[in-house]
Design an enzyme around this catalytic site. Structure first.
Site, PDB file in Angstrom:
ATOM      1  N   SER A  79       0.801  -1.227   0.000  1.00  0.00           N
ATOM      2  CA  SER A  79       0.000   0.000   0.000  1.00  0.00           C
ATOM      3  C   SER A  79       0.831   1.273   0.000  1.00  0.00           C
ATOM      4  O   SER A  79       0.314   2.349  -0.285  1.00  0.00           O
ATOM      5  CB  SER A  79      -0.932   0.015   1.217  1.00  0.00           C
ATOM      6  N   LYS A 150       1.038   4.726   6.813  1.00  0.00           N
ATOM      7  CA  LYS A 150       0.452   5.564   5.760  1.00  0.00           C
ATOM      8  C   LYS A 150       1.145   6.921   5.762  1.00  0.00           C
ATOM      9  O   LYS A 150       1.939   7.244   6.641  1.00  0.00           O
ATOM     10  CB  LYS A 150      -1.056   5.766   5.980  1.00  0.00           C
TER      11      LYS A 150
END
Length: 269
Positions: A79, A150
């Site tokens: 991701s 993230k």
């Protein structure tokens, strides 16, 4: 007087018996050998105890270092590609936000997603959680399913919109050129228009088409916004594999973004 016989008698009487001398020497040598063997055994036991104690001290030191200062974190998914690859071990700087500093736009952070990305109270078996946690603490296991990595795209007070006419994310009215995105990825295929509450963060992965991030939790409690106090630390270095040993590159993509939509006031960034 037979002097020769006298000398012979004296010599026989003064010299110890050969058999008795050999027996005594062997006995002394045997005792010395047993003493040396016992000494070696004691020394070996002491060395083993010292080695064991040193191992315990080192393990405690590493765990304390990982808990309070720098923690290895194994990247479990794609991701965050291309910035972080699957299997990378990054070093998370736990002191980055410890003394009043706040996460800033563009920071790559590791955080506890309970209450934002996963439901609050999500727990695993205590024994397996302890084992996995200890191994993950030194980078030998994947992190808990409640831990995520993230990039911070919006901080408290920010107005984050996607997408503008050019297909870019806007933060406080300023379009952001995200050069760190995975090649071929759009900034987002999911439209959104949100204002980040104070004390929270809007998080997105660099590989937008493969990242489950704040966009996927808009309709849930918390709205996908991560509380600042759930941030574990900032991912500052790639420590493994050796061929990727480097710092995690910063970005100037948000340099022109004002603190609020009108360019006044201050958010959490």
């Amino acid at each position: 007087m037979d002097t020769e016989a006298l000398h012979t008698e004296r010599d026989r009487s003064s010299a110890p018996e050969t058999g008795e001398e050999g027996e005594g020497s062997r006995s002394v040598r045997s005792e010395r050998g047993r003493a040396r063997a016992a000494g070696r055994t004691v020394l070996h036991r002491l060395n083993r105890r010292r080695a064991g104690l040193l191992g315990v001290v080192c393990a405690v030191f590493v765990l304390l270092l990982s808990h309070f200062v720098i923690q290895p974190f194994q990247i479990p998914s794609g991701s965050m590609e291309p910035t972080l690859q699957v299997g990378d071990r990054v070093l998370v700087n736990k002191l980055a936000y410890r003394f009043g500093d706040r996460p800033e736009r563009g920071d790559v952070v590791v955080f506890d997603g309970r209450g934002s990305f996963v439901r609050e109270g999500a727990e695993e078996n205590p024994v397996s959680a302890f084992t996995r946690g200890a191994l993950a603490m030194v980078g030998l296991a994947e992190p808990a399913e409640t831990d995520f990595v993230k990039r911070v795209v919006g901080v408290g007070g920010d107005h984050v919109v996607c997408c503008d006419e050019g297909g870019r994310v806007e933060v406080n009215g300023v379009p952001v050129d995200e050069a760190y995105l995975h090649p071929g990825d759009a900034p987002s295929r999911v439209p959104f228009d949100i204002v980040v509450p104070q004390g929270r963060l809007w998080m997105m992965g660099d590989h937008r088409s493969r990242s489950q991030d704040s966009r996927d939790h808009l309709g849930q409690p918390g709205g996908g916004m991560v509380p600042v106090d759930r941030v574990i630390g900032r991912a500052d270095w790639i420590a493994w594999p050796a061929g990727r040993w480097s710092s995690v590159s910063g970005t100037d993509a948000f340099d022109e973004v004002p603190d609020t939509a009108r360019g006044t006031g201050g958010g959490d960034g």
